[in-house]
Design an enzyme around this catalytic site. Structure first.
Site, short mmCIF file in Angstrom:
data_model
loop_
_atom_site.label_atom_id
_atom_site.label_comp_id
_atom_site.label_asym_id
_atom_site.label_seq_id
_atom_site.Cartn_x
_atom_site.Cartn_y
_atom_site.Cartn_z
N GLN A 109 0.74 -1.29 0.01
CA GLN A 109 -0.06 -0.02 0.15
C GLN A 109 0.88 1.33 0.01
O GLN A 109 1.67 1.32 0.93
CB GLN A 109 -1.03 0.20 1.14
N TYR A 182 -7.87 11.29 3.14
CA TYR A 182 -6.47 11.49 2.95
C TYR A 182 -6.14 12.39 1.64
O TYR A 182 -7.09 12.95 1.22
CB TYR A 182 -5.68 9.99 2.82
N GLY A 341 -9.45 -6.96 8.47
CA GLY A 341 -8.40 -6.07 9.23
C GLY A 341 -8.03 -6.56 10.60
O GLY A 341 -7.44 -7.52 11.06
N CYS A 365 -12.42 -10.82 17.33
CA CYS A 365 -12.19 -9.31 17.41
C CYS A 365 -13.42 -8.58 18.25
O CYS A 365 -14.40 -8.96 17.79
CB CYS A 365 -12.03 -8.70 16.08
#
Length: 665
Positions: A109, A182, A341, A365
């Site tokens: 990335q 971003y 993720g 998670c």
């Protein structure tokens, strides 16, 4: 293979690269995984390799940089593919070769920069940049507009960095990003982009920066080298620094769905081989980093909108850890690739366990974001609350033992369960004694709200693990000093937890603890006042309000979540907004003084006020229960105090401390 999920294990192609299954490690900030020369350090190599070993078809690294001129970063921070190309290639090659050994593919990335969303603690002290003279997300500063020459410099760095990535063995790259606000996304969104040159104005002009990056990469690496784009279909912005909540009606100030659909079409036209879809920006960052208060699979409808208009694969993340939900999303054409993720932080072997029909062995998670986003935000290090080995694989490997010890564990909360699990894996002989009828401790009442269901899954996972490891568990038994000393235990671990703090208000028959209400032991009535606006108090109030109760929070400090708030601001900021959104009244700087005849008396700014309510719920913290440890500490040669009994904290530190101690015995 588990036949039910076979579709998830069918190969898929991204450009000329074939993935062995539909699972992808979603990119997450690799803070702590780089070295001073911009390469991957041993932690990073081990971390990504472990996820490949666990069966994940595609590994996408967290954000890396190629620009060394415009947004300079302090080192070590994130990897940088052009800072020291030879070193980057050498360290990356070691990683990609290990990943490929497991049949997985890996993309690098690459970020165009953060712009107005730079987190100062992570990226050093420098003037923030942006497309235009706009407000910074975090700082009270106005950003400096990028010059065209700087834009061209960043574009060229992408080509150079991607070429280095290809040499290093990466199978493709992902551009970071027309996503989450971003720098590239700031150019793409008219709210942030007020330029009048070729990089501003029309949607095509606002996407020109991204377009030229794709073209530069393809020029340097060849048309068959896959390029993925991280892409947010909708911004969820109400105003500057103000995001929308799920279900809230608002006027979108950022990118709305119609423009998002057109942007998706254009990005594919420009050469993107896969779109990795979500929604949100840093102004609404509980969308891009969804806490437990967001529903699972929240991006699926948006991924489907994109999938319907493009002819390249679509990846979808966002609390996709439920394999049945993931299977449905792929079967119904919402996405082609399931991105995991945080679930792969919690359990790097998620994919292999699912493939082997062992879904009940997948460590869940809990979306707390304490170990991942919270630690990235505060300490520039990615970890995991429920998996102490995440991004520390080599340094927390299970230690070999010389002689098996018989270990008494008093308490079956998360600390006791984690200690027992680690001890049994290493070959010791732990025995757990729990005074209630369930393992999990505070996970049980804490998991009562619908949005905390994964707390209960974690308790269930621990119970299953201890059964698989043949750890004896005795329930409904309170251990005494005499019992502990009368047996031949080599080691004693005291993990007796904590108890809620209470005080009298007069009519205490209708004054309950949050734990009693959450566990269903007490019924609060139709209206209630929660005393204490910390995390437990706010979550209890939210759950009650969502179930139709009239709720008021009374907090002694000047604001709610002032102490014991979630470390990650995405969690705390969303919860702060959910409270008034669900019609929960907040009274701060107030203290309760008495309760009788359905009236709560509070002192507010020196005046006595009355609140009518059916009950009062105390949520004013917990106190350690360590009396047994105090009795035993000088009579047992090897004794440890863990969990809330040692120090009232969050789940992460209970698990981490337990792992550390149990791995050293």
């Amino acid at each position: 293979m588990e036949k039910e999920y076979q579709v998830l294990f069918e190969p898929i192609k991204i450009g000329g690269v074939e993935l062995k299954n539909r699972f992808c490690l979603a990119p997450m900030g690799p803070l702590g995984l780089a070295d001073v020369e911009g390469g991957f350090n041993q932690r990073g190599i081990d971390y990504y390799t472990e996820r490949a070993k666990g069966g994940t078809g595609l590994i996408i690294t967290g954000v890396t940089f190629s620009d060394c001129k415009v947004e300079t970063q302090s080192m070590p921070n994130c990897p940088n593919s052009t800072y020291n190309p030879v070193h980057f290639i050498r360290t990356s090659r070691e990683m990609t070769e290990r990943i490929h050994a497991y049949g997985s593919k890996v993309f690098l990335q690459m970020s165009a920069g953060f712009g107005r969303v730079t987190i100062p603690t992570n990226l050093g002290d420098f003037p923030p940049v942006a497309p235009s003279l706009i407000q910074h997300r975090w700082l009270n500063k106005t950003c400096r507009p990028l010059e065209v020459e700087e834009i061209k410099s960043i574009i060229k760095s992408f080509g150079d960095g991607a070429f280095n990535a290809k040499r290093a063995g990466f199978d493709g790259v992902q551009i970071h990003a027309v996503h989450e606000g971003y720098l590239l996304d700031q150019f793409a969104i008219s709210m942030f982009n007020q330029r009048t040159d070729e990089y501003g104005g029309s949607l095509e002009n606002r996407l020109r920066f991204a377009k030229e990056i794709v073209e530069e990469i393809k020029s340097c690496c060849g048309s068959q080298f896959p390029v993925s784009m991280r892409f947010s279909l909708k911004s969820m912005i109400k105003d500057w620094r103000e995001g929308a909540l799920p279900g809230e009606e608002f006027d979108e100030k950022g990118r709305d769905i119609d423009e998002g659909i057109e942007a998706a079409r254009l990005l594919v036209k420009y050469g993107c081989d896969v779109l990795d879809v979500d929604v949100g920006t840093y102004d609404s960052w509980w969308w891009n980093h969804p806490p437990m208060y967001q529903k699972k699979g929240l991006y699926i409808p948006y991924a489907k909108m994109v999938k319907d208009v493009v002819d390249v694969p679509v990846a979808c993340a966002g609390r996709m850890d439920d394999p049945d939900m993931a299977l449905k999303a792929v079967k119904e054409g919402a996405c082609d690739i399931v991105s995991l993720g945080r679930p792969l932080l919690a359990d790097p072997h998620y994919v292999n366990k699912l493939r082997a029909g062992k879904a009940d062995e997948i460590r869940p998670c809990i979306s707390c974001q304490e170990g991942c986003m919270g630690r990235i935000q505060e300490y520039s290090a990615i970890n995991c609350a429920v998996n102490p080995q995440a991004a520390r694989e080599r340094f927390t490997a299970y230690s070999p033992i010389v002689k098996a010890k018989k270990v008494l564990i008093i308490g079956g909360g998360v600390a006791g369960c984690e200690a027992a699990r680690v001890l049994a894996i290493r070959g010791h002989k732990p025995e757990v004694f729990e005074q209630t009828l369930k393992l999990g401790g505070n996970l049980i009442p804490g998991g009562a709200p619908d949005f905390k269901e994964d707390d209960l899954r974690l308790a269930k996972w621990y119970s299953h693990q201890l059964k698989l490891l043949n750890v004896p568990v005795t329930f409904n038994t309170k251990i005494t000093k005499e019992f502990a000393l009368s047996k031949d235990y080599d080691t004693v671990i005291v993990a007796t937890g904590s108890t809620p703090k209470v005080f009298s208000l007069g009519d205490d028959a209708h004054v309950y603890t949050a734990a009693d209400v959450l566990s269903g032991k007490k019924e609060p009535g139709e209206s209630t006042v929660v005393i204490g606006g910390g995390l437990v108090g706010c979550e209890t109030a939210l759950w009650l309000a969502q179930n139709g109760k009239k709720v008021t929070i009374v907090e002694a400090l000047g604001k709610i979540l002032a102490v014991n708030a979630p470390l990650c601001h995405a969690n705390s900021e969303m919860l702060e907004r959910l409270i008034p959104y669900n019609n929960i009244k907040i009274i701060t700087s107030a203290k309760a003084t008495g309760y009788e005849n359905g009236r709560l008396l509070i002192n507010l700014n020196g005046e006595t006020k009355e609140l009518n309510c059916d009950s009062v719920i105390l949520s004013v913290g917990y106190k350690s229960e360590n009396s047994l440890y105090q009795q035993l500490q000088f009579d047992v040669p090897e004794i440890y105090l863990l969990g809330d009994a040692k120090n009232v904290a969050n789940i992460m530190y209970a698990i981490w401390d337990a792992f550390e101690v149990a791995n050293s015995i």
